[in-house]
Design a protein around this motif. Structure first.
Motif, PDB file in Angstrom:
ATOM      1  N   ARG A 161     -18.998  -5.914  82.232  1.00  0.00           N
ATOM      2  CA  ARG A 161     -19.139  -7.155  81.459  1.00  0.00           C
ATOM      3  C   ARG A 161     -17.762  -7.789  81.384  1.00  0.00           C
ATOM      4  O   ARG A 161     -16.762  -7.099  81.202  1.00  0.00           O
ATOM      5  CB  ARG A 161     -19.673  -6.904  80.059  1.00  0.00           C
ATOM      6  CG  ARG A 161     -21.067  -6.306  80.097  1.00  0.00           C
ATOM      7  CD  ARG A 161     -21.635  -6.138  78.732  1.00  0.00           C
ATOM      8  NE  ARG A 161     -22.865  -5.356  78.849  1.00  0.00           N
ATOM      9  CZ  ARG A 161     -23.912  -5.525  78.077  1.00  0.00           C
ATOM     10  NH1 ARG A 161     -23.903  -6.434  77.128  1.00  0.00           N
ATOM     11  NH2 ARG A 161     -24.976  -4.786  78.245  1.00  0.00           N
ATOM     12  N   SER A 162     -17.714  -9.106  81.523  1.00  0.00           N
ATOM     13  CA  SER A 162     -16.426  -9.800  81.474  1.00  0.00           C
ATOM     14  C   SER A 162     -16.645 -11.296  81.299  1.00  0.00           C
ATOM     15  O   SER A 162     -17.762 -11.795  81.397  1.00  0.00           O
ATOM     16  CB  SER A 162     -15.611  -9.539  82.742  1.00  0.00           C
ATOM     17  OG  SER A 162     -16.174 -10.240  83.832  1.00  0.00           O
ATOM     18  N   ILE A 163     -15.542 -11.984  81.074  1.00  0.00           N
ATOM     19  CA  ILE A 163     -15.534 -13.441  81.067  1.00  0.00           C
ATOM     20  C   ILE A 163     -15.032 -13.845  82.446  1.00  0.00           C
ATOM     21  O   ILE A 163     -13.981 -13.380  82.883  1.00  0.00           O
ATOM     22  CB  ILE A 163     -14.599 -13.974  79.973  1.00  0.00           C
ATOM     23  CG1 ILE A 163     -15.062 -13.477  78.602  1.00  0.00           C
ATOM     24  CG2 ILE A 163     -14.508 -15.495  80.023  1.00  0.00           C
ATOM     25  CD1 ILE A 163     -14.052 -13.674  77.506  1.00  0.00           C
ATOM     26  N   GLY A 164     -15.764 -14.680  83.141  1.00  0.00           N
ATOM     27  CA  GLY A 164     -15.347 -15.075  84.488  1.00  0.00           C
ATOM     28  C   GLY A 164     -16.060 -14.257  85.538  1.00  0.00           C
ATOM     29  O   GLY A 164     -17.238 -13.938  85.395  1.00  0.00           O
ATOM     30  N   ASN A 165     -15.332 -13.907  86.626  1.00  0.00           N
ATOM     31  CA  ASN A 165     -15.925 -13.170  87.745  1.00  0.00           C
ATOM     32  C   ASN A 165     -17.216 -13.840  88.198  1.00  0.00           C
ATOM     33  O   ASN A 165     -18.265 -13.209  88.323  1.00  0.00           O
ATOM     34  CB  ASN A 165     -16.162 -11.707  87.380  1.00  0.00           C
ATOM     35  CG  ASN A 165     -14.889 -10.955  87.127  1.00  0.00           C
ATOM     36  OD1 ASN A 165     -14.025 -10.861  87.995  1.00  0.00           O
ATOM     37  ND2 ASN A 165     -14.731 -10.448  85.933  1.00  0.00           N
ATOM     38  N   LEU A 166     -17.138 -15.145  88.421  1.00  0.00           N
ATOM     39  CA  LEU A 166     -18.333 -15.952  88.682  1.00  0.00           C
ATOM     40  C   LEU A 166     -19.215 -15.457  89.824  1.00  0.00           C
ATOM     41  O   LEU A 166     -20.434 -15.465  89.689  1.00  0.00           O
ATOM     42  CB  LEU A 166     -17.927 -17.411  88.889  1.00  0.00           C
ATOM     43  CG  LEU A 166     -17.261 -18.065  87.674  1.00  0.00           C
ATOM     44  CD1 LEU A 166     -16.914 -19.512  87.969  1.00  0.00           C
ATOM     45  CD2 LEU A 166     -18.122 -17.951  86.437  1.00  0.00           C
TER      46      LEU A 166
ATOM     47  N   SER B  12     -12.227 -18.664  91.316  1.00  0.00           N
ATOM     48  CA  SER B  12     -13.533 -18.416  90.701  1.00  0.00           C
ATOM     49  C   SER B  12     -13.830 -16.922  90.589  1.00  0.00           C
ATOM     50  O   SER B  12     -14.716 -16.528  89.846  1.00  0.00           O
ATOM     51  CB  SER B  12     -14.654 -19.093  91.495  1.00  0.00           C
ATOM     52  OG  SER B  12     -14.886 -18.423  92.718  1.00  0.00           O
TER      53      SER B  12
ATOM     54  N   PRO C 215     -22.245  -9.913  83.080  1.00  0.00           N
ATOM     55  CA  PRO C 215     -22.347 -11.008  82.114  1.00  0.00           C
ATOM     56  C   PRO C 215     -21.257 -10.919  81.040  1.00  0.00           C
ATOM     57  O   PRO C 215     -20.548  -9.916  80.941  1.00  0.00           O
ATOM     58  CB  PRO C 215     -23.726 -10.783  81.486  1.00  0.00           C
ATOM     59  CG  PRO C 215     -23.892  -9.298  81.525  1.00  0.00           C
ATOM     60  CD  PRO C 215     -23.249  -8.876  82.841  1.00  0.00           C
ATOM     61  N   ALA C 216     -21.156 -11.945  80.246  1.00  0.00           N
ATOM     62  CA  ALA C 216     -20.206 -11.967  79.134  1.00  0.00           C
ATOM     63  C   ALA C 216     -20.894 -11.615  77.814  1.00  0.00           C
ATOM     64  O   ALA C 216     -20.411 -11.975  76.748  1.00  0.00           O
ATOM     65  CB  ALA C 216     -19.546 -13.338  79.038  1.00  0.00           C
TER      66      ALA C 216
ATOM     67  N   GLY D  49     -11.268 -12.985  86.378  1.00  0.00           N
ATOM     68  CA  GLY D  49     -12.023 -12.597  85.203  1.00  0.00           C
ATOM     69  C   GLY D  49     -11.122 -11.957  84.175  1.00  0.00           C
ATOM     70  O   GLY D  49      -9.968 -11.638  84.444  1.00  0.00           O
TER      71      GLY D  49
ATOM     72  N   LYS E 197     -21.465 -12.826  88.323  1.00  0.00           N
ATOM     73  CA  LYS E 197     -21.960 -13.105  86.975  1.00  0.00           C
ATOM     74  C   LYS E 197     -23.357 -12.543  86.720  1.00  0.00           C
ATOM     75  O   LYS E 197     -23.664 -12.120  85.609  1.00  0.00           O
ATOM     76  CB  LYS E 197     -21.935 -14.617  86.714  1.00  0.00           C
ATOM     77  CG  LYS E 197     -22.200 -15.024  85.295  1.00  0.00           C
ATOM     78  CD  LYS E 197     -21.395 -14.283  84.227  1.00  0.00           C
ATOM     79  CE  LYS E 197     -19.901 -14.322  84.351  1.00  0.00           C
ATOM     80  NZ  LYS E 197     -19.213 -13.395  83.460  1.00  0.00           N
ATOM     81  N   ARG E 198     -24.210 -12.506  87.737  1.00  0.00           N
ATOM     82  CA  ARG E 198     -25.558 -11.950  87.547  1.00  0.00           C
ATOM     83  C   ARG E 198     -25.498 -10.506  87.058  1.00  0.00           C
ATOM     84  O   ARG E 198     -26.305 -10.073  86.240  1.00  0.00           O
ATOM     85  CB  ARG E 198     -26.337 -12.035  88.855  1.00  0.00           C
ATOM     86  CG  ARG E 198     -27.702 -11.399  88.766  1.00  0.00           C
ATOM     87  CD  ARG E 198     -28.472 -11.525  90.035  1.00  0.00           C
ATOM     88  NE  ARG E 198     -29.754 -10.856  89.881  1.00  0.00           N
ATOM     89  CZ  ARG E 198     -30.767 -11.038  90.668  1.00  0.00           C
ATOM     90  NH1 ARG E 198     -30.691 -11.872  91.671  1.00  0.00           N
ATOM     91  NH2 ARG E 198     -31.885 -10.378  90.463  1.00  0.00           N
TER      92      ARG E 198
END
Length: 148
Positions: free
Chosen positions: A98-103, A20, A110-111, A23, A106-107
């Motif tokens: 900013r990225s996709i993932g890196n849950l 999880s 963001p993506a 990213g 995420k706050r």
């Protein structure tokens, strides 16, 4: 896989790795049938248009890193922090803002993409045969391997 946080590793959790936290950054581009180039990116993946009307290369993307004052301010306003050093990191962990993932982050990471739209050809120009190198049948053009 020996890569930490490899989301494709079915044994990641058994090895004590947390997928999880994985990213990615991304840049996507498309040419519309009406002659526009649309480019969007998150993170530090880049796209450059060569060449603009003056013969200069034009950067179409923004590196989303905490080095950018606006990105660092956004993170701090959300209650996060940016570590100091040669490579500033969001929450002391990652060098992109900013990225996709890196849950878990995420706050603060963001993506939300940076998007650019450029008129590149008159609408009368046929763009249906424009492809990248590789499999031209997937692009629907059926033309040569390098486009055009």
């Amino acid at each position: 896989s020996d890569e930490p946080n490899d989301p494709n590793d079915p044994e990641a959790h058994a090895k004590g790795k947390d997928a999880s936290k994985a990213g990615a950054t991304a840049t996507v581009a498309m040419i519309t049938t009406t002659g526009y180039l649309v480019v969007a990116n998150v993170g530090d993946s880049a796209a450059v248009l060569c060449c603009d009307q003056n013969g200069e290369a034009e950067e179409l993307t923004v590196d989303h890193t905490p080095k950018l004052a606006s990105e660092a301010q956004r993170i701090v306003e959300l209650g996060g922090f940016v570590s100091a050093g040669a490579t500033p990191r969001v929450m002391g962990e990652i060098a992109v803002s900013r990225s996709i993932g890196n849950l878990p982050l995420k706050r603060y990471v963001p993506a939300d993409p940076h998007t650019v739209i450029r008129r590149i050809v008159p609408p009368s120009v046929d763009t249906s045969n424009m492809t990248t190198t590789g499999n031209t049948s997937a692009a629907g053009g059926g033309g040569g391997g390098s486009g055009g």
